[in-house]
Motif scaffolding. Structure first.
Motif, short mmCIF file in Angstrom:
data_model
loop_
_atom_site.label_atom_id
_atom_site.label_comp_id
_atom_site.label_asym_id
_atom_site.label_seq_id
_atom_site.Cartn_x
_atom_site.Cartn_y
_atom_site.Cartn_z
N UNK A 74 0.56 -1.46 -0.30
CA UNK A 74 0.16 0.23 -0.21
C UNK A 74 1.30 1.65 -0.42
N UNK A 75 1.81 0.92 0.58
CA UNK A 75 2.96 2.47 0.30
C UNK A 75 3.02 3.13 -0.57
N UNK A 76 3.12 1.40 -2.04
CA UNK A 76 4.11 2.01 -3.68
C UNK A 76 2.85 3.17 -4.23
N UNK A 77 1.52 2.44 -3.47
CA UNK A 77 -0.03 2.49 -4.01
C UNK A 77 0.15 4.27 -4.64
N UNK A 78 0.20 4.76 -5.18
CA UNK A 78 -0.12 6.37 -6.07
C UNK A 78 -0.63 7.10 -5.26
N UNK A 79 -1.84 6.59 -4.10
CA UNK A 79 -2.72 6.74 -3.26
C UNK A 79 -1.29 7.29 -2.29
N UNK A 80 -0.77 6.68 -1.89
CA UNK A 80 -0.48 6.82 -0.75
C UNK A 80 1.57 7.64 -1.19
N UNK A 81 1.13 7.44 -2.65
CA UNK A 81 2.74 8.21 -2.77
C UNK A 81 2.18 9.69 -2.97
N UNK A 82 0.56 9.73 -3.84
CA UNK A 82 -0.09 11.35 -3.70
C UNK A 82 0.02 12.00 -1.76
N UNK A 83 -0.53 10.97 -1.37
CA UNK A 83 -0.96 11.54 0.65
C UNK A 83 0.28 12.38 0.89
N UNK A 84 1.27 11.15 0.19
CA UNK A 84 3.08 12.01 1.01
C UNK A 84 3.57 13.03 0.09
N UNK A 85 3.73 12.83 -1.13
CA UNK A 85 3.69 14.39 -2.14
C UNK A 85 2.66 15.75 -0.91
N UNK A 86 1.66 15.01 -1.02
CA UNK A 86 0.97 16.39 -0.20
C UNK A 86 1.10 17.27 1.06
N UNK A 87 1.35 15.98 1.75
CA UNK A 87 0.93 16.69 3.43
C UNK A 87 2.95 17.09 3.23
N UNK A 88 3.76 15.92 2.76
CA UNK A 88 5.19 16.47 2.98
C UNK A 88 5.53 18.54 2.05
N UNK A 89 4.28 18.89 1.94
CA UNK A 89 5.25 19.98 1.12
C UNK A 89 5.69 20.30 -0.13
#
Length: 157
Positions: A74-89
């Motif tokens: 799940x950490x390598x899904x597009x959704x997880x990556x997008x959330x990570x990219x949005x939350x880390x600025x």
């Protein structure tokens, strides 16, 4: 499948499609069997089988969820990556750089635009930059679109 072409993307598409179709077929057959058993006369034995099939659906969903959660997939899904990219600025920083560029490109007083390369290049939304040569066809077409004499990115810094 993010921002790339070639064999990796094709393999990912086939793999995820296989997973989706496999579970769709599995649940289709469970539903088919349950319907057939419901249509027949309900004897205690058939009711017991029907209950087991209903439980099998929940077990299959639980197994799927457990595999996704505990394998780290799940950490390598597009959704997880997008959330990570949005939350880390990272996405916001890229957007700010992009908006700064648009101010230069839309400024009618500047006719020869020299851009700095993007500092923030989030993998999901950064697809590349303009070339460093003002005579490159991409640079010329971009300059024509924005009504400029020339546009290029200065990679020397």
């Amino acid at each position: 499948t993010m921002n790339s072409t070639g064999p990796g993307r094709a393999v990912a598409i086939v793999y995820y499609t296989f997973l989706l179709i496999s579970f769709a077929v599995f649940f289709y057959w469970l539903g088919f069997i349950v319907r057939k058993l419901q249509m027949r006369q309900n004897t205690p034995e058939k009711i017991a089988v029907l209950g087991k099939l209903k439980i099998a659906r929940y077990v299959a969903m639980t197994v799927l969820l457990a595999v996704i959660l505990f394998t780290g997939v799940w950490q390598e899904t597009s959704a997880a990556k997008a959330i990570r990219m949005l939350t880390n600025g990272e996405a916001a920083a890229y957007a700010a750089e992009y908006e700064e560029r648009l101010l230069l490109l839309n400024n009618p007083e500047i006719t020869d635009v020299v851009l700095m390369p993007f500092i923030h290049q989030p993998a999901m939304i950064y697809t590349g930059d303009l070339p460093g040569d003002p005579e490159d066809p991409t640079s010329k077409k971009t300059a024509q679109y924005f009504g400029k004499n020339s546009i290029y990115v200065d990679y020397s810094n």
